[in-house]
Design a protein around this motif. Structure first.
Motif, PDB file in Angstrom:
ATOM      1  N   UNK A  74       0.827  -1.207   0.000  1.00 50.57           N
ATOM      2  CA  UNK A  74       0.000   0.000   0.000  1.00 50.57           C
ATOM      3  C   UNK A  74       0.864   1.260   0.000  1.00 50.57           C
ATOM      4  N   UNK A  75       1.906   1.282   0.836  1.00 55.26           N
ATOM      5  CA  UNK A  75       2.791   2.451   0.861  1.00 55.26           C
ATOM      6  C   UNK A  75       3.493   2.634  -0.486  1.00 55.26           C
ATOM      7  N   UNK A  76       3.826   1.531  -1.149  1.00 58.38           N
ATOM      8  CA  UNK A  76       4.425   1.642  -2.483  1.00 58.38           C
ATOM      9  C   UNK A  76       3.446   2.266  -3.463  1.00 58.38           C
ATOM     10  N   UNK A  77       2.176   1.885  -3.383  1.00 60.21           N
ATOM     11  CA  UNK A  77       1.167   2.479  -4.261  1.00 60.21           C
ATOM     12  C   UNK A  77       1.029   3.969  -4.007  1.00 60.21           C
ATOM     13  N   UNK A  78       1.083   4.347  -2.724  1.00 62.45           N
ATOM     14  CA  UNK A  78       1.004   5.770  -2.380  1.00 62.45           C
ATOM     15  C   UNK A  78       2.196   6.526  -2.955  1.00 62.45           C
TER      16      UNK A  78
END
Length: 399
Positions: A74-78
């Motif tokens: 999720x943090x990578x997507x952000x």
């Protein structure tokens, strides 16, 4: 292909299968070749900058690595959203925070607009369903040409909300540094998917190694994603080449030798011994031009005249089917043909065989009347009707 100077073998992906009956694509033991692929170059240009900047991580087994847990995914997507300019993704032109446009703006107003832009980008697309936006916050500070963005992310992982701080420094070259604070999320045993994957509701993806150094454009051959794109590009190059060849071979004017033989067979023209390709092509094209007239009034008149008939051809139809069913119509060509007895020298079987090949689908040739000049007869049963024997006795007598 074997005419390229270099080859690189990866075991992570494959676009072919040794099993012709397989309905899927295997992802192992695929050989990708380096070199210039026109379609590969176009595909590479369509990728967002960050995907051309950081390599996809490679696992210990040599395969492309997946994100180690749902929160990391999720943090990578952000981070990808924050590192994308609107328009970078041609199919999703509104995707991205557009941080670069705010570089150089001074004052609190610029930082306020930047903060608002980030919140809008995080509240859109695939990020929004996984984000508790009301409990997330964005703080932006500036130091020279670098903007530091501290984003508190409240990620929705099923029935659990996981909070983490994503901090990044953004400069003229995009994200220059990115980390989480604390470095790892608070450990938990739930929720865990059946494969032991932490926070499965947050998804899983290929892991982008943002900790790797920024490569020079000339070093792109070292990026796994470049090999993937280049391999797809080569497949497209091959398909494009076959489409060009297919288009050329579709017409006898431009068909190669093998395709021209097929064209000739379709119109009953076969290459003679020692006949040049140009002469053979000319005969095929002549017959092809005649074939275009098949099944037309003008074409039938011309064809009957070729074999000694003076014919009048009229378009019509007959109604077929039982009386208690909706009427069906059969398109027909009605032929009134006259010939001097003995003038036709072609054998009857060959004549009707050629006539059959000159017809068109769903349009039969019917002799409305046929005569030797003195004895008109009716023949309404089609090419293969009872009139065959009478025609043979009149026109082919003694043949």
């Amino acid at each position: 292909r074997t005419d390229l100077p270099e080859r690189a073998t990866f075991t992570a992906f494959n676009y072919q299968t040794d099993n012709p009956a397989a309905s899927y694509v295997e992802f192992d033991d695929f050989v990708l070749e380096t070199g210039d692929s026109a379609n590969g170059e176009d595909l590479w240009e369509l990728l967002p900058v960050w995907l051309k900047t950081y390599p996809l991580a490679i696992g210990t087994d040599g395969d492309l690595a997946l994100t180690p847990d749902g929160l990391t995914c999720f943090l990578q997507d952000v981070a990808n959203v924050l590192d994308t300019e609107p328009g970078d993704l041609y199919a999703h032109v509104n995707y991205g925070a557009g941080l670069r446009r705010f570089l150089g703006e001074a004052g609190d107003e610029g930082l306020s607009r930047l903060t608002s832009q980030i919140r809008v980008a995080l509240g859109d697309g695939a990020i929004r369903p996984r984000l508790d936006l009301a409990n997330s916050s964005v703080v932006v500070t500036r130091a020279g040409d670098t903007v530091t963005i501290n984003t508190t992310i409240a990620a929705i992982a099923g029935d659990t909300v996981v909070t983490s701080n994503l901090i990044l420094n953004y400069g003229i070259n995009g994200i220059e540094n990115l980390w989480t604070s604390p470095p790892t999320a608070t450990g938990t045993t739930t929720p865990v998917g059946p494969d032991g994957y932490l926070y499965p509701a947050l998804g899983r993806d290929l892991f982008l190694d943002r900790g790797a150094s920024y490569p020079n454009p000339s070093d792109r051959e070292n990026l796994p994603q470049y090999f993937i794109v280049d391999g797809i590009g080569r497949e497209l190059d091959g398909a494009e080449d076959w489409l060009r060849r297919m288009r050329l071979n579709f017409f006898p004017e431009t068909a190669d030798e093998d395709a021209l033989v097929i064209h000739g067979g379709n119109v009953d023209v076969y290459r003679l011994a020692d006949e040049s390709l140009d002469d053979f092509r000319a005969r095929v094209m002549d017959e092809w031009d005649q074939k275009k007239k098949d099944g037309t009034v003008a074409g039938m008149v011309e064809w009957f005249a070729l074999y000694g008939f003076d014919a009048t051809v009229t378009e019509g139809y007959s109604v077929v089917g039982p009386d208690d069913f909706p009427a069906a119509y059969w398109d027909e060509l009605w032929v009134d043909a006259t010939c001097v007895p003995g003038a036709v020298t072609i054998a009857p079987t060959e004549f009707f065989g050629r006539l059959y090949r000159r017809s068109r689908a769903d349009r039969r040739v019917v002799f409305k009347s046929i005569t030797d000049g003195t004895d008109p007869r009716r023949w309404g049963d089609g090419v293969w009707g009872e009139g065959w024997f009478w025609v043979e006795s009149v026109f082919w007598a003694g043949a």
